[in-house]
Design a protein around this motif. Sequence first.
Motif, PDB file in Angstrom:
ATOM      1  N   GLY A  16      82.163  87.267  19.025  1.00 32.50           N
ATOM      2  CA  GLY A  16      82.117  87.158  20.489  1.00 32.50           C
ATOM      3  C   GLY A  16      81.570  85.823  20.959  1.00 32.50           C
ATOM      4  N   GLY A  17      80.863  85.122  20.084  1.00 35.77           N
ATOM      5  CA  GLY A  17      80.258  83.847  20.483  1.00 35.77           C
ATOM      6  C   GLY A  17      80.734  82.677  19.644  1.00 35.77           C
ATOM      7  N   PHE A  18      81.643  82.955  18.726  1.00 33.07           N
ATOM      8  CA  PHE A  18      82.050  81.930  17.754  1.00 33.07           C
ATOM      9  C   PHE A  18      82.562  80.655  18.421  1.00 33.07           C
ATOM     10  CE2 PHE A  18      84.910  79.884  14.749  1.00 33.07           C
ATOM     11  CZ  PHE A  18      84.110  79.816  13.624  1.00 33.07           C
ATOM     12  N   GLU A  19      83.434  80.801  19.387  1.00 35.89           N
ATOM     13  CA  GLU A  19      84.036  79.634  20.040  1.00 35.89           C
ATOM     14  C   GLU A  19      82.964  78.790  20.740  1.00 35.89           C
ATOM     15  OE1 GLU A  19      87.332  80.819  22.539  1.00 35.89           O
ATOM     16  OE2 GLU A  19      87.375  78.803  23.423  1.00 35.89           O
ATOM     17  N   LEU A  20      82.040  79.457  21.418  1.00 34.09           N
ATOM     18  CA  LEU A  20      80.976  78.714  22.117  1.00 34.09           C
ATOM     19  C   LEU A  20      80.070  78.017  21.103  1.00 34.09           C
ATOM     20  CD1 LEU A  20      79.644  77.949  24.793  1.00 34.09           C
ATOM     21  CD2 LEU A  20      78.384  80.112  24.723  1.00 34.09           C
ATOM     22  N   LYS A  21      79.763  78.681  20.007  1.00 38.48           N
ATOM     23  CA  LYS A  21      78.928  78.045  18.961  1.00 38.48           C
ATOM     24  C   LYS A  21      79.587  76.760  18.465  1.00 38.48           C
ATOM     25  CE  LYS A  21      78.689  79.897  14.669  1.00 38.48           C
ATOM     26  NZ  LYS A  21      79.283  78.914  13.732  1.00 38.48           N
ATOM     27  N   GLU A  22      80.863  76.819  18.213  1.00 40.42           N
ATOM     28  CA  GLU A  22      81.559  75.642  17.676  1.00 40.42           C
ATOM     29  C   GLU A  22      81.581  74.487  18.678  1.00 40.42           C
ATOM     30  OE1 GLU A  22      82.422  75.334  14.388  1.00 40.42           O
ATOM     31  OE2 GLU A  22      81.242  77.171  14.408  1.00 40.42           O
ATOM     32  N   LYS A  23      81.486  74.814  19.963  1.00 41.29           N
ATOM     33  CA  LYS A  23      81.436  73.751  20.996  1.00 41.29           C
ATOM     34  C   LYS A  23      80.022  73.206  21.145  1.00 41.29           C
ATOM     35  CE  LYS A  23      85.361  74.999  23.862  1.00 41.29           C
ATOM     36  NZ  LYS A  23      85.787  75.750  25.045  1.00 41.29           N
ATOM     37  N   ILE A  24      79.040  74.065  20.963  1.00 42.11           N
ATOM     38  CA  ILE A  24      77.646  73.628  21.162  1.00 42.11           C
ATOM     39  C   ILE A  24      77.168  72.742  20.012  1.00 42.11           C
ATOM     40  CG2 ILE A  24      75.241  74.455  21.277  1.00 42.11           C
ATOM     41  CD1 ILE A  24      76.200  76.717  23.045  1.00 42.11           C
ATOM     42  N   LYS A  25      77.678  72.960  18.823  1.00 44.70           N
ATOM     43  CA  LYS A  25      77.197  72.168  17.666  1.00 44.70           C
ATOM     44  C   LYS A  25      77.384  70.655  17.870  1.00 44.70           C
ATOM     45  CE  LYS A  25      79.082  74.473  14.251  1.00 44.70           C
ATOM     46  NZ  LYS A  25      79.464  74.721  12.863  1.00 44.70           N
ATOM     47  N   PRO A  26      78.587  70.179  18.205  1.00 48.90           N
ATOM     48  CA  PRO A  26      78.709  68.729  18.432  1.00 48.90           C
ATOM     49  C   PRO A  26      77.892  68.239  19.619  1.00 48.90           C
ATOM     50  CG  PRO A  26      80.805  69.859  18.857  1.00 48.90           C
ATOM     51  CD  PRO A  26      79.883  70.853  18.233  1.00 48.90           C
ATOM     52  N   PHE A  27      77.724  69.105  20.601  1.00 47.71           N
ATOM     53  CA  PHE A  27      76.892  68.751  21.761  1.00 47.71           C
ATOM     54  C   PHE A  27      75.445  68.517  21.310  1.00 47.71           C
ATOM     55  CE2 PHE A  27      73.999  70.371  25.095  1.00 47.71           C
ATOM     56  CZ  PHE A  27      74.246  69.422  26.074  1.00 47.71           C
ATOM     57  N   LEU A  28      74.957  69.338  20.403  1.00 44.40           N
ATOM     58  CA  LEU A  28      73.591  69.164  19.886  1.00 44.40           C
ATOM     59  C   LEU A  28      73.473  67.825  19.163  1.00 44.40           C
ATOM     60  CD1 LEU A  28      72.844  72.763  18.526  1.00 44.40           C
ATOM     61  CD2 LEU A  28      71.760  71.665  20.486  1.00 44.40           C
ATOM     62  N   ILE A  29      74.470  67.515  18.370  1.00 37.69           N
ATOM     63  CA  ILE A  29      74.437  66.249  17.612  1.00 37.69           C
ATOM     64  C   ILE A  29      74.441  65.062  18.570  1.00 37.69           C
ATOM     65  CG2 ILE A  29      75.728  64.806  15.970  1.00 37.69           C
ATOM     66  CD1 ILE A  29      76.691  67.537  14.707  1.00 37.69           C
ATOM     67  N   GLU A  30      75.285  65.121  19.595  1.00 39.68           N
ATOM     68  CA  GLU A  30      75.329  64.040  20.600  1.00 39.68           C
ATOM     69  C   GLU A  30      73.977  63.839  21.261  1.00 39.68           C
ATOM     70  OE1 GLU A  30      78.280  65.212  23.509  1.00 39.68           O
ATOM     71  OE2 GLU A  30      79.773  65.333  21.892  1.00 39.68           O
ATOM     72  N   ASN A  31      73.187  64.881  21.295  1.00 35.63           N
ATOM     73  CA  ASN A  31      71.880  64.817  21.961  1.00 35.63           C
ATOM     74  C   ASN A  31      70.719  64.728  20.957  1.00 35.63           C
ATOM     75  OD1 ASN A  31      72.159  65.052  25.049  1.00 35.63           O
ATOM     76  ND2 ASN A  31      73.741  66.385  24.185  1.00 35.63           N
TER      77      ASN A  31
END
Length: 155
Positions: A16-31
């Motif tokens: 249920g959260g897989f897609e959002l997790k995959e989007k948040i990971k690169p966002f974390l790296i960018e930050n």
Amino acid sequence: MPKESHKKIGICADHGGFELKEKIKPFLIENQFLPIDFGANVLDNTDDYPDFVIPLSKAVAAGEVFRGIAICGSGVGACIAANKVSDVRAALITEHFSAHQGVEDDDMNLICLGGRITGYASAEEFVMAFLKAKFIGAERHVRRLRKIQKLEERD
Ligand code: RB5
């Protein structure tokens, strides 16, 4: 590329959260954060959120990661599971104020998001507000947390 010196952030999701997790990971790296992924590693509609949330929560409690992000469809199941682990203070976050105030007053160390509820742009804002916030540690905050901690002493 994330550096080893970047703060480690544990993250996990069921289907249920897989897609959002995959989007948040690169966002974390960018930050300048280093995401540590506790699964799921593939989208599997039959998987169960406790299988990912419990290991992530234990890592947060043990200080192996700075803070945690747990995502399921609604965020509810993830939150229930995370709060069963001693020393984890998790909340389901659906608005910006609680994303930082939960840390400032309640020393929240894990946020739960609903992958089917919260859009990516809002999730980004909540994650950043959560990760930048600091526990104020006023006497009243510590006193309240001790009252909760006493429940865990039975474990
Ligand atoms: C799984 O379909 C769904 O029930 C789960 O992701 C979550 O929403 C539970 O709270």
